[in-house]
Each structure stands twice: as C-alpha cells, then as structure tokens.
Write a protein that holds these residues in place. Structure first.
Motif, PDB file in Angstrom:
ATOM      1  N   GLU A 127       0.822  -1.207   0.000  1.00 34.51           N
ATOM      2  CA  GLU A 127       0.000   0.000   0.000  1.00 34.51           C
ATOM      3  C   GLU A 127       0.861   1.264   0.000  1.00 34.51           C
ATOM      4  OE1 GLU A 127      -3.786   1.866   2.469  1.00 34.51           O
ATOM      5  OE2 GLU A 127      -3.007  -0.105   3.000  1.00 34.51           O
ATOM      6  N   TYR A 163      -7.860   0.482  -2.736  1.00 36.30           N
ATOM      7  CA  TYR A 163      -9.241   0.195  -2.393  1.00 36.30           C
ATOM      8  C   TYR A 163     -10.174   1.141  -3.145  1.00 36.30           C
ATOM      9  CZ  TYR A 163     -13.448  -0.742   0.261  1.00 36.30           C
ATOM     10  OH  TYR A 163     -14.719  -1.087   0.603  1.00 36.30           O
ATOM     11  N   ASP A 182       1.093   2.917  -3.403  1.00 36.92           N
ATOM     12  CA  ASP A 182      -0.117   3.344  -4.108  1.00 36.92           C
ATOM     13  C   ASP A 182      -0.104   4.817  -4.517  1.00 36.92           C
ATOM     14  OD1 ASP A 182      -1.546   1.008  -4.448  1.00 36.92           O
ATOM     15  OD2 ASP A 182      -2.612   1.192  -2.544  1.00 36.92           O
ATOM     16  N   ARG A 197      -6.249  -3.062  -6.113  1.00 42.30           N
ATOM     17  CA  ARG A 197      -5.914  -1.919  -5.275  1.00 42.30           C
ATOM     18  C   ARG A 197      -5.600  -0.703  -6.123  1.00 42.30           C
ATOM     19  NH1 ARG A 197      -8.118  -4.052  -1.125  1.00 42.30           N
ATOM     20  NH2 ARG A 197      -6.964  -5.566   0.038  1.00 42.30           N
TER      21      ARG A 197
END
Length: 183
Positions: free
Chosen positions: A48, A97, A51, A95
């Motif tokens: 993450e 989210y 991202d 991803r």
C-alpha cells in the motif's frame, strides 16, 4: 471486433506446462477472441505504501486488465494453493481500495499439475479470490488437467484427447463471454 481476453499464467517458468496450455487455448480459440498472455513475473510485490506513486509495471498491468473483455487464468498448484506471483497480480489489480480493475470481467480458471489431481486446490483458491474481487466465473465445465507433463506431442502441441478437451472448454468459455451481460 474480437473480444480481448487477458490471460494470466501462474507459472513463471519459461517452458511451463501452464504457459503451453495457455498457448493451446489461444491457438484453439475462435477468430472472435484475441487471447493475450499478460506477464505477471515483473510486478513488484504489492505494498500500500506504493499506491501514491505506483510502479509503471503496476500501471501497465492495471490498464491491460481494464481494457480486457474477460479474464482467463491458467495456473499450477503450489503447496495446495496458488503461486505467489498470481496472488500478487490479483492484489495489484484490486488496489488501491475502490479502484479495482477486475469487477465485471467474465472469467474462467484452468489448473494443471504433474500429479493426477490437476491443481484442484489452486483452482478453488483462485475462484475464492475472484468471487471477492467481483470476477463472475464460468462454473461449468471445470478444467483440472492432471499429469500435465505427459500431454504433449513432440511438436509442442497437446495430444489429440487434450486438444479436444481444450477446444470444447474454450468453446464453452467463448459462449460464456459472448452471453455475459453486466447487470
């Protein structure tokens, strides 16, 4: 216009039986379908933290999935589950989210193994992940290819019995994709 099908091969080995199966499916598909193997071995592991500024490999992969009309997975079974590279690809595409590229793409799964079980556990684990990321899956016919090291002619094509199975299976998948409408 031909339907664009993104094919994910779970094995990274250059001469993998699963890559050969994917190539056979492409060869045996109708003119209305364009199967493209989307490479997953170059995808950095999902984190993450990346991202905000995703690696180019993620961006390219996500765009190819987004532009496809369907998803086909051809995979071995590793330790009674799916290969890590395939799981990573699923995660990268899902991803960040709320921005998943998977939803609504009609999918199907083919697993194989050098054992007689044909990757049964991996097949069901892939299906479980795809249910969560909203990839509607073709239920029948199922495809578990056992003894995958023994299904090849000297020229690299599948033996006649396997070709027939793959052609029939691919016909069912094409019918599934052509009849699919996103609600």
């Amino acid at each position: 216009m031909a339907k664009k099908i993104a094919v994910l091969v779970g094995s990274l080995r250059k001469e993998s039986f699963n890559r050969k199966i994917a190539n056979e499916l492409s060869r045996l598909s109708s003119d209305g379908f364009d199967l493209e193997i989307i490479e997953i071995g170059n995808l950095p592991l999902y984190s993450e933290d990346l991202d905000q500024s995703p690696p180019q490999e993620w961006t390219d992969f996500r765009q190819k999935i987004k532009n496809s009309d369907g998803i086909l997975v051809v995979s071995p079974e590793y330790n009674r589950t799916i290969p890590g590279a395939l799981k990573n690809a699923i995660d990268v595409g899902s991803r960040p989210y709320g921005s998943s590229v998977w939803p609504g793409k009609p999918g199907a799964v083919v697993t194989s193994s050098i054992s007689s079980l044909g990757g049964l556990a991996a097949n069901h684990h892939i299906r479980q992940a795809f249910v969560f990321i909203d990839v509607p899956l073709m239920q029948q016919p199922e495809a578990y290819i056992g003894n995958s090291s023994q299904i090849w002619n000297d020229d690299g094509t599948a033996v006649e019995e396997t070709q027939k199975f793959l052609k029939d299976w691919m016909g069912a998948y094409e019918k599934w994709v052509n009849g699919f409408s996103k609600s």
